[in-house]
Design an enzyme around this catalytic site. Structure first.
Site, PDB file in Angstrom:
ATOM      1  N   TYR A  27      -2.886 -11.992   5.433  1.00  0.00           N
ATOM      2  CA  TYR A  27      -3.082 -11.446   4.087  1.00  0.00           C
ATOM      3  C   TYR A  27      -4.563 -11.269   3.753  1.00  0.00           C
ATOM      4  O   TYR A  27      -4.924 -10.367   2.985  1.00  0.00           O
ATOM      5  CB  TYR A  27      -2.331 -12.292   3.041  1.00  0.00           C
ATOM      6  CG  TYR A  27      -0.851 -12.028   3.169  1.00  0.00           C
ATOM      7  CD1 TYR A  27      -0.319 -10.828   2.711  1.00  0.00           C
ATOM      8  CD2 TYR A  27      -0.012 -12.905   3.833  1.00  0.00           C
ATOM      9  CE1 TYR A  27       1.024 -10.524   2.883  1.00  0.00           C
ATOM     10  CE2 TYR A  27       1.336 -12.618   4.015  1.00  0.00           C
ATOM     11  CZ  TYR A  27       1.840 -11.417   3.543  1.00  0.00           C
ATOM     12  OH  TYR A  27       3.169 -11.110   3.743  1.00  0.00           O
ATOM     13  N   ASP A  80      -0.482  -3.367  -2.595  1.00  0.00           N
ATOM     14  CA  ASP A  80      -1.850  -2.946  -2.925  1.00  0.00           C
ATOM     15  C   ASP A  80      -1.925  -2.537  -4.396  1.00  0.00           C
ATOM     16  O   ASP A  80      -0.892  -2.460  -5.077  1.00  0.00           O
ATOM     17  CB  ASP A  80      -2.299  -1.799  -1.999  1.00  0.00           C
ATOM     18  CG  ASP A  80      -1.495  -0.519  -2.211  1.00  0.00           C
ATOM     19  OD1 ASP A  80      -1.432  -0.034  -3.356  1.00  0.00           O
ATOM     20  OD2 ASP A  80      -0.928   0.009  -1.224  1.00  0.00           O
ATOM     21  N   HIS A 108       7.593  -6.448  -4.773  1.00  0.00           N
ATOM     22  CA  HIS A 108       7.320  -7.325  -3.625  1.00  0.00           C
ATOM     23  C   HIS A 108       6.044  -8.145  -3.798  1.00  0.00           C
ATOM     24  O   HIS A 108       5.494  -8.643  -2.820  1.00  0.00           O
ATOM     25  CB  HIS A 108       7.233  -6.491  -2.335  1.00  0.00           C
ATOM     26  CG  HIS A 108       8.562  -5.944  -1.891  1.00  0.00           C
ATOM     27  ND1 HIS A 108       8.691  -4.925  -0.982  1.00  0.00           N
ATOM     28  CD2 HIS A 108       9.833  -6.281  -2.245  1.00  0.00           C
ATOM     29  CE1 HIS A 108       9.976  -4.652  -0.795  1.00  0.00           C
ATOM     30  NE2 HIS A 108      10.687  -5.459  -1.554  1.00  0.00           N
ATOM     31  N   ALA A 140       3.123  12.814   0.955  1.00  0.00           N
ATOM     32  CA  ALA A 140       3.153  12.601  -0.497  1.00  0.00           C
ATOM     33  C   ALA A 140       1.915  13.193  -1.173  1.00  0.00           C
ATOM     34  O   ALA A 140       2.014  13.819  -2.228  1.00  0.00           O
ATOM     35  CB  ALA A 140       3.255  11.104  -0.792  1.00  0.00           C
TER      36      ALA A 140
HETATM   37  P1  NAD Z   1       7.882   1.406   6.027  1.00  0.00           P
HETATM   38  O1  NAD Z   1       6.634   1.054   6.768  1.00  0.00           O
HETATM   39  O2  NAD Z   1       9.158   0.846   6.476  1.00  0.00           O
HETATM   40  O3  NAD Z   1       8.058   2.983   5.950  1.00  0.00           O
HETATM   41  C1  NAD Z   1       7.053   3.833   5.514  1.00  0.00           C
HETATM   42  C2  NAD Z   1       7.629   5.197   5.210  1.00  0.00           C
HETATM   43  O4  NAD Z   1       6.560   6.013   4.763  1.00  0.00           O
HETATM   44  C3  NAD Z   1       8.242   5.878   6.434  1.00  0.00           C
HETATM   45  O5  NAD Z   1       9.535   6.332   6.100  1.00  0.00           O
HETATM   46  C4  NAD Z   1       7.310   7.080   6.686  1.00  0.00           C
HETATM   47  O6  NAD Z   1       8.004   8.246   7.089  1.00  0.00           O
HETATM   48  C5  NAD Z   1       6.708   7.284   5.324  1.00  0.00           C
HETATM   49  N1  NAD Z   1       5.379   7.927   5.323  1.00  0.00           N
HETATM   50  C6  NAD Z   1       4.401   7.878   6.265  1.00  0.00           C
HETATM   51  N2  NAD Z   1       3.343   8.640   5.876  1.00  0.00           N
HETATM   52  C7  NAD Z   1       3.671   9.167   4.672  1.00  0.00           C
HETATM   53  C8  NAD Z   1       3.006  10.056   3.771  1.00  0.00           C
HETATM   54  N3  NAD Z   1       1.774  10.538   4.019  1.00  0.00           N
HETATM   55  N4  NAD Z   1       3.649  10.414   2.624  1.00  0.00           N
HETATM   56  C9  NAD Z   1       4.893   9.949   2.340  1.00  0.00           C
HETATM   57  N5  NAD Z   1       5.563   9.106   3.177  1.00  0.00           N
HETATM   58  C10 NAD Z   1       4.958   8.735   4.309  1.00  0.00           C
HETATM   59  O7  NAD Z   1       7.608   1.011   4.515  1.00  0.00           O
HETATM   60  P2  NAD Z   1       8.618   0.581   3.405  1.00  0.00           P
HETATM   61  O8  NAD Z   1       9.902   1.339   3.481  1.00  0.00           O
HETATM   62  O9  NAD Z   1       7.831   0.664   2.158  1.00  0.00           O
HETATM   63  O10 NAD Z   1       9.001  -0.967   3.744  1.00  0.00           O
HETATM   64  C11 NAD Z   1       8.170  -1.900   4.360  1.00  0.00           C
HETATM   65  C12 NAD Z   1       7.738  -3.070   3.467  1.00  0.00           C
HETATM   66  O11 NAD Z   1       6.359  -3.411   3.721  1.00  0.00           O
HETATM   67  C13 NAD Z   1       7.704  -2.723   2.013  1.00  0.00           C
HETATM   68  O12 NAD Z   1       7.771  -3.873   1.247  1.00  0.00           O
HETATM   69  C14 NAD Z   1       6.326  -2.108   1.916  1.00  0.00           C
HETATM   70  O13 NAD Z   1       5.875  -1.791   0.675  1.00  0.00           O
HETATM   71  C15 NAD Z   1       5.502  -3.140   2.637  1.00  0.00           C
HETATM   72  N6  NAD Z   1       4.180  -2.569   3.004  1.00  0.00           N
HETATM   73  C16 NAD Z   1       3.280  -2.350   1.989  1.00  0.00           C
HETATM   74  C17 NAD Z   1       2.057  -1.762   2.261  1.00  0.00           C
HETATM   75  C18 NAD Z   1       1.099  -1.534   1.098  1.00  0.00           C
HETATM   76  O14 NAD Z   1       1.161  -2.248   0.095  1.00  0.00           O
HETATM   77  N7  NAD Z   1       0.227  -0.536   1.166  1.00  0.00           N
HETATM   78  C19 NAD Z   1       1.717  -1.415   3.576  1.00  0.00           C
HETATM   79  C20 NAD Z   1       2.665  -1.688   4.615  1.00  0.00           C
HETATM   80  C21 NAD Z   1       3.905  -2.256   4.300  1.00  0.00           C
END
Ligand code: NAD
Ligand code: ZN
Length: 261
Positions: free
Chosen positions: A69, A107, A122, A238
């Site tokens: 973390y 984040d 989360h 996105a």
């Molecule tokens: P995931 O990693 O399982 O999936 C990410 C999704 O984002 C995929 O389906 C992918 O196709 C899509 N993606 C990739 N690039 C993209 C873009 N430019 N625009 C739109 N979509 C795009 O993530 P999840 O389903 O959110 O689940 C994983 C868990 O881990 C969740 O709790 C997640 O929020 C957490 N996580 C959080 C962060 C963060 O806070 N930034 C980073 C990594 C994982």
């Protein structure tokens, strides 16, 4: 399922009686430079993310967990919101209390873009809390690398990240359920449709007795695992799609249709 993917310029119409529920996942922060778990191969220093982000890992090796973390705090602190975060903040500005954002992300990029009506289901990367007592989570940007660094609560227990780990209960569920029930449009962005309960939100949306037909949309570069549940899928990044996706009928200017800038 492929037939759902839009090739032409897509649009989501928000009428003056609509209520929008937005669910975001790691994909919305990808263009800011934060790796999604799947994008990073699901691994960190050879560990599966699921093996670091769980209560068992914390019991076994709190130093390893805090290293993970601390690394994520460092990375998240060094990036900026992208056009997707900004487009959602702009949409909230126009819809006011008819807008609700539920993010799975830990984040702070939505807040930094200006979003206010949001919950982090989360948890939050820049907060910590006691592992034992029910003291409030507090803002914390510190990096903890060794066992000796890990602070202790007044009750004597260790301080842990305020993150919902695999196997733990999500936060703000009553508020999320209420907003899901009464929304008329649901938009999911950048979430794989594999992590529960978020993957089921598309089924819970608009279930208030007497509610009008619900429309549900997904935005991301690939179809999510729950693709068949959505009215429409918009394939793309996105940050490229969201800024030109919405056609908002402003409640203040009833009857007059305005297009997002
Ligand atoms: P995931 O990693 O399982 O999936 C990410 C999704 O984002 C995929 O389906 C992918 O196709 C899509 N993606 C990739 N690039 C993209 C873009 N430019 N625009 C739109 N979509 C795009 O993530 P999840 O389903 O959110 O689940 C994983 C868990 O881990 C969740 O709790 C997640 O929020 C957490 N996580 C959080 C962060 C963060 O806070 N930034 C980073 C990594 C994982
Ligand atoms: Zn305590």
């Amino acid at each position: 399922m492929k037939k759902k993917a839009h090739k032409r310029t897509p649009a989501i119409r928000i009428g003056h009686d609509d209520r929008l529920f937005v669910l975001t996942g790691a994909g919305v922060s990808a263009e800011s430079g934060l790796a999604t778990f799947r994008g990073a191969g699901g691994l960190w220093h050879g560990h599966r993310v699921e093996d670091v982000a769980c209560p068992e890992a914390w019991e076994r090796d709190p130093e390893l967990v805090w290293n993970f973390y601390s690394m994520r705090r460092k990375r998240a602190g060094a990036v900026k919101p992208n056009p997707a975060h900004l487009a959602l903040a702009e949409l909230e500005h126009r819809l006011g209390e008819r807008f609700f954002l539920c993010t799975q992300n830990v984040d702070h990029l939505h807040e930094r873009a200006g979003s206010k009506r949001l919950v982090h289901m989360h948890g939050e990367l820049f907060q910590s809390r006691c592992e034992s007592c029910d003291g409030e989570p507090f803002a914390d940007e510190n990096l903890y690398a060794s066992l000796a660094d890990i602070p202790r609560c007044r009750c004597g227990a260790r301080i842990r990240p305020n993150i919902v780990w695999f196997g733990e209960a999500i936060l703000h569920l009553p508020l999320i359920a209420r907003e899901l029930e009464r929304c008329t449009v649901l938009l999911a962005v950048g979430t794989s449709g594999l992590v529960q309960p978020a993957a089921s939100f598309v089924h819970w949306a608009g279930t208030l007795p007497g509610s009008v037909a619900i429309r549900t949309y997904y935005v991301g570069p690939e179809e999510p695992a729950n693709a068949s549940a959505f009215t429409d899928i918009f394939l793309g990044k996105a940050g490229e799609l969201l800024p030109r996706l919405f056609e908002v009928q402003d409640s203040r200017v009833r009857g007059k249709r305005m297009r997002s800038p």
